[in-house]
Design an enzyme around this catalytic site. Sequence first.
Site, PDB file in Angstrom:
ATOM      1  CB  THR A  19      -0.924   0.017   1.232  1.00  0.00           C
ATOM      2  OG1 THR A  19      -0.136  -0.353   2.361  1.00  0.00           O
ATOM      3  CG2 THR A  19      -2.076  -0.948   1.099  1.00  0.00           C
ATOM      4  CB  ALA A 105      14.521 -13.457   6.004  1.00  0.00           C
ATOM      5  N   GLY A 106      13.144 -10.952   3.920  1.00  0.00           N
ATOM      6  CA  GLY A 106      11.997 -10.057   3.824  1.00  0.00           C
ATOM      7  C   GLY A 106      11.779  -9.261   5.105  1.00  0.00           C
ATOM      8  CG  ASP A 154      10.982  -2.012   3.920  1.00  0.00           C
ATOM      9  OD1 ASP A 154       9.815  -2.300   4.212  1.00  0.00           O
ATOM     10  OD2 ASP A 154      11.561  -2.454   2.906  1.00  0.00           O
TER      11      ASP A 154
HETATM   12  C1  GLA Z   1       9.191  -4.002   0.451  1.00  0.00           C
HETATM   13  C2  GLA Z   1       9.324  -2.504   0.160  1.00  0.00           C
HETATM   14  C3  GLA Z   1       8.295  -1.712   0.963  1.00  0.00           C
HETATM   15  C4  GLA Z   1       6.888  -2.260   0.781  1.00  0.00           C
HETATM   16  C5  GLA Z   1       6.892  -3.778   1.003  1.00  0.00           C
HETATM   17  C6  GLA Z   1       5.550  -4.400   0.708  1.00  0.00           C
HETATM   18  O1  GLA Z   1       9.544  -4.286   1.758  1.00  0.00           O
HETATM   19  O2  GLA Z   1      10.624  -2.054   0.468  1.00  0.00           O
HETATM   20  O3  GLA Z   1       8.365  -0.347   0.613  1.00  0.00           O
HETATM   21  O4  GLA Z   1       6.365  -1.921  -0.465  1.00  0.00           O
HETATM   22  O5  GLA Z   1       7.859  -4.422   0.204  1.00  0.00           O
HETATM   23  O6  GLA Z   1       4.593  -3.938   1.589  1.00  0.00           O
END
Ligand code: GLA
Length: 366
Positions: A19, A105-106, A154
């Site tokens: 979003t 790992a996200g 993030d």
């Molecule tokens: C990654 C991007 C964020 C966001 C997320 C999904 O982490 O860096 O800015 O878009 O994906 O919510």
Amino acid sequence: MSERIFWAPGRVNLIGEFTDLVGGPVLPAALDLGIRIEAEAAETIDLCSHELGGRARLAADGSPLGGENEGWARYVAAVAVELALLGRPAVGLEGEISSTLPIGAGLSSSAALEVTAGLALCAVADFSLEPLELAQAARRAEHRAVGVPCGILDQAASLLGRAGSAVLLDTGTLAYEYVPLPEGITLVIVGSGVSRRLESSGYATRQGEVERALTAFAGRAPGEITLAEIESGEKLGRFDPVAARRLRHAVSESERVHEVARLLGDPTPPNLTRLDEVFAAGHESVRRDWEASTPELDLLVELARENGAVAARMTGGGFGGSIVALAWADEAAALADSILSAYESRGDAPATAYICRASAGAGEIS
Ligand code: GLA
């Protein structure tokens, strides 16, 4: 000159996925896993890391000093360049980087690195920025370093985090408030073992697709668009079905963020059955409409729900990475074990679980 220590956490997004690409709301929490820089002022930037491998050797303004800066060093260089553009005096930084955050790992290891490097560079040069100014500079650094058009999620989460709370951030206005997590609830994060890199995933393509649908709404914010309007716009051929699906995700996900914030903040006590349903709907929307889930993430969410998680969904940039589950603290370890053993017997890649607390944001450790 004595060494100073800086810390920036990774983040987990509870809900509000993608979003931030359209100025919508997000609900992340900073983690108790992160990146630490122990360094002092110097003439040039010279940072090394035994854990991450490699070294960043740069002029104080981030320009290269001859050698190649690869891997994580690209992020440090890009942060130094962005800060120089904002007027940071050219003071270098010499020291060591260490990390407790899994890479790929996200959980935003690159944002944590950008933020901690940014804090350290600002501090040694006596240059001060507001947290959200630094978050924006770090976000631009991500674009500069690897060309990913990511949102502010993030970097803002890493800087704004608060112990025991999630941050409800409007990525359009950058207004934010804290949403305390219910007493006794903890975060269980399970990495699917499929590592993700934003730059090689479908992340950037998705952004182009959602914008295609938004153009047909002539400047209206996604928060003002209804699901019915998207359906009729698609029927009238004002945008294609793919663009319609991307916008449907963005619009419905924004509603879910507000609902989750309301549910978590409800003292009477929170309706956990509904929380589970909203998380499940969020996961399904990323899978079906944004098309950024993977079979591994789908399986982990299913296992988490089967094994007693309060709520579970994929988290972060998708195309691999992790799921987040909310769990009762005294059940978290057993939940993690059950997910891991069931996943191992059914999946290929080795999964890893982290039991985390929502934690304070980045800063200098004195
Ligand atoms: C990654 C991007 C964020 C966001 C997320 C999904 O982490 O860096 O800015 O878009 O994906 O919510």
